[in-house]
Design an enzyme around this catalytic site. Structure first.
Site, PDB file in Angstrom:
ATOM      1  N   LEU A  71     -15.247   2.392  10.519  1.00  0.00           N
ATOM      2  CA  LEU A  71     -14.898   3.584  11.295  1.00  0.00           C
ATOM      3  C   LEU A  71     -13.434   3.521  11.703  1.00  0.00           C
ATOM      4  CD1 LEU A  71     -18.012   3.724  13.680  1.00  0.00           C
ATOM      5  CD2 LEU A  71     -17.724   4.829  11.451  1.00  0.00           C
TER       6      LEU A  71
ATOM      7  N   ASP B 287      -9.864   0.215  -4.319  1.00  0.00           N
ATOM      8  CA  ASP B 287     -10.805   0.594  -3.257  1.00  0.00           C
ATOM      9  C   ASP B 287     -12.204   0.880  -3.788  1.00  0.00           C
ATOM     10  OD1 ASP B 287      -9.253   0.435  -1.006  1.00  0.00           O
ATOM     11  OD2 ASP B 287      -9.597   2.498  -0.397  1.00  0.00           O
TER      12      ASP B 287
ATOM     13  N   ASN C 234       0.882  -1.172   0.000  1.00  0.00           N
ATOM     14  CA  ASN C 234       0.000   0.000   0.000  1.00  0.00           C
ATOM     15  C   ASN C 234       0.918   1.220   0.000  1.00  0.00           C
ATOM     16  OD1 ASN C 234      -1.891   1.988   0.381  1.00  0.00           O
ATOM     17  ND2 ASN C 234      -2.644   1.234   2.343  1.00  0.00           N
TER      18      ASN C 234
ATOM     19  N   ASN D 262      -9.655   6.339  11.051  1.00  0.00           N
ATOM     20  CA  ASN D 262      -9.334   7.746  10.805  1.00  0.00           C
ATOM     21  C   ASN D 262     -10.094   8.247   9.580  1.00  0.00           C
ATOM     22  OD1 ASN D 262      -7.918  10.144  11.531  1.00  0.00           O
ATOM     23  ND2 ASN D 262      -6.597   9.821   9.770  1.00  0.00           N
ATOM     24  N   GLY D 263     -10.262   7.353   8.592  1.00  0.00           N
ATOM     25  CA  GLY D 263     -11.227   7.546   7.512  1.00  0.00           C
ATOM     26  C   GLY D 263     -12.443   6.704   7.845  1.00  0.00           C
TER      27      GLY D 263
ATOM     28  N   ILE E 224     -11.822   2.124  14.949  1.00  0.00           N
ATOM     29  CA  ILE E 224     -12.806   2.594  15.933  1.00  0.00           C
ATOM     30  C   ILE E 224     -13.952   1.595  16.040  1.00  0.00           C
ATOM     31  CG2 ILE E 224     -14.472   4.421  16.475  1.00  0.00           C
ATOM     32  CD1 ILE E 224     -12.621   6.375  14.936  1.00  0.00           C
ATOM     33  N   GLY E 225     -14.456   1.152  14.903  1.00  0.00           N
ATOM     34  CA  GLY E 225     -15.597   0.231  14.889  1.00  0.00           C
ATOM     35  C   GLY E 225     -15.308  -1.079  15.589  1.00  0.00           C
ATOM     36  N   GLU E 226     -14.064  -1.541  15.497  1.00  0.00           N
ATOM     37  CA  GLU E 226     -13.698  -2.824  16.099  1.00  0.00           C
ATOM     38  C   GLU E 226     -13.408  -2.719  17.591  1.00  0.00           C
ATOM     39  OE1 GLU E 226     -10.413  -4.513  13.879  1.00  0.00           O
ATOM     40  OE2 GLU E 226     -11.371  -3.940  11.990  1.00  0.00           O
TER      41      GLU E 226
END
Length: 397
Positions: free
Chosen positions: A208, A147, A10, A210-211, A330-332
């Site tokens: 969720l 993406d 990446n 940072n992006g 964040i979501g995890e």
């Protein structure tokens, strides 16, 4: 050949993430990061068997190439080189041209570079990574995973902007969406967990980090998503504003702001950072909130409210809902943020499973809430974009 390992790359403008992935299990045998490219402090670091190593990149320039050359040396010294079967590249923007993973040749590379207008921060860097990897691994097939590709199934009514159609025809201005590889992966994993064929499964996937983005998935296909022509649209993020009245741009420019200052503010000084006046990191927001910081509290409330609004609106394109899926850093991991989002969805009947919500963190999947009204669950699925890139690369060999 005993193993099928894929080097996943990446490449950013000043950094390069890499990992060697077992394409059958998804295990990362080694992972690393080159950063501060273009600066004297350029370094490359990697983690192998729990140990982290860091080295300075001493070359004056061409840091992407030097980083990849160092990766070649690592592969050889660790004994992975003979088991590498492909190199897979994460490419941010595939436009309308690329709807799935492709093997890279000169024509594909030129197409990726030609899409740089749509992703000026990302596609040129992706192309540099491809060129460096092709020079370092001339005999290995190279693949591009986009993406945007997963979202190419969106219907016209979802991707069309309410502007002159000439702008779409001339410049390709439309909704493209991003995080597609993540939304693809977690939807497949959720279907397995629920023992449901993906072709019959419908989800709202909430990535969720940072992006951040939300994706409506009907019968396994993306039918709408919150990011747009660029990754600036949709949800409030770490430093990005998300959806905004475009009239604000004209207003600020009339006040003497340059175009560069406006977009630097929207991309790098907004979101959690802008609203809180404190930090772009969700953990810092939660900590400051506990200490009574009003800006942090407001940032938390704006973020969770907007995520819930998008989730609610994405019931519209679905004929049923099997699960809301939380993923991304964040979501995890953030129990308070998940709890607040589900609390904002009270009309949908979600009741939190407190033990399940506590347990589904730090790399663990699980069901965190149920709705009898919708006959649906909310769940956490840790994403693994590198595994998808490795799998899809091997499938094309």
């Amino acid at each position: 050949m005993s193993n099928s390992y894929v080097l996943v790359i990446n490449s950013g403008s000043s950094s390069l993430k890499f990992a060697v992935i077992d394409s059958q299990t998804g295990e990362a045998l080694i992972s690393g990061l080159g950063e501060c490219f273009g600066m004297p402090e350029a370094v490359i670091s990697w983690k192998y068997q729990g140990e982290k190593t860091e080295e300075a990149i001493t070359a004056a320039d061409h840091h992407h190439q030097h980083a990849i050359n160092r990766i070649v040396g690592l592969m050889e010294s660790l004994g992975f080189a003979q088991d590498l079967v492909a190199v897979g590249h994460r490419i941010v923007h595939g436009g309308e041209k690329f709807t799935s993973t492709v093997r890279i040749d000169e024509e594909v590379l030129a197409e990726i570079e030609s899409l740089s207008d749509l992703a000026p921060l990302h596609n040129p860097a992706g192309a540099i990574g491809i060129q460096a990897a092709m020079a370092a691994f001339p005999s290995l097939p190279q693949f591009a995973v986009f993406d945007t590709a997963f979202h190419q199934t969106m219907p016209k009514k979802a991707f069309t902007g309410a502007i002159s159609h000439e702008l779409y025809k001339q410049y390709g201005i439309r909704r493209y969406g991003f995080h597609g590889t993540s939304h693809y992966y977690v939807s497949r994993e959720a279907a397995k967990m629920l023992n449901k064929p993906i072709e019959q499964a419908s989800f709202i996937s909430v990535h969720l980090g940072n992006g951040a983005s939300v994706c409506a998935i009907s019968n396994g296909q993306s039918v709408d998503t919150s990011m747009g022509f660029t990754p600036l649209a949709g949800l409030m993020m770490g430093t990005r504003s998300g959806d905004l009245d475009p009239g604000i741009i004209e207003f600020l420019m009339k006040k003497g702001w340059s175009q560069e200052k406006v977009f630097e503010t929207l991309n790098k000084k907004s979101g959690f950072l802008g609203v809180s006046g404190l930090t772009s990191d969700a953990r810092g927001i939660l900590e400051a909130m506990e200490n009574g910081h009003e800006g942090a509290k407001l940032a938390f409330e704006v973020f969770t409210y907007r995520v819930a609004k998008y989730i609610g609106s994405y019931l519209i394109p679905l004929d049923h809902l099997d699960a809301i899926i939380f993923t991304g850093g964040i979501g995890e991991n953030s129990l308070p943020i998940r709890r607040e989002i589900l609390g904002n969805l009270k009309l949908l009947g979600f009741v939190e499973d407190e033990k399940g919500n506590e347990a589904a963190r730090f790399g663990k999947a699980g069901i965190i809430a149920k709705s009898e009204l919708l006959n649906a669950v909310a769940m956490v699925i840790p994403t693994n974009e590198e595994f998808v890139i490795a799998q899809q690369s091997v499938e094309l060999l």
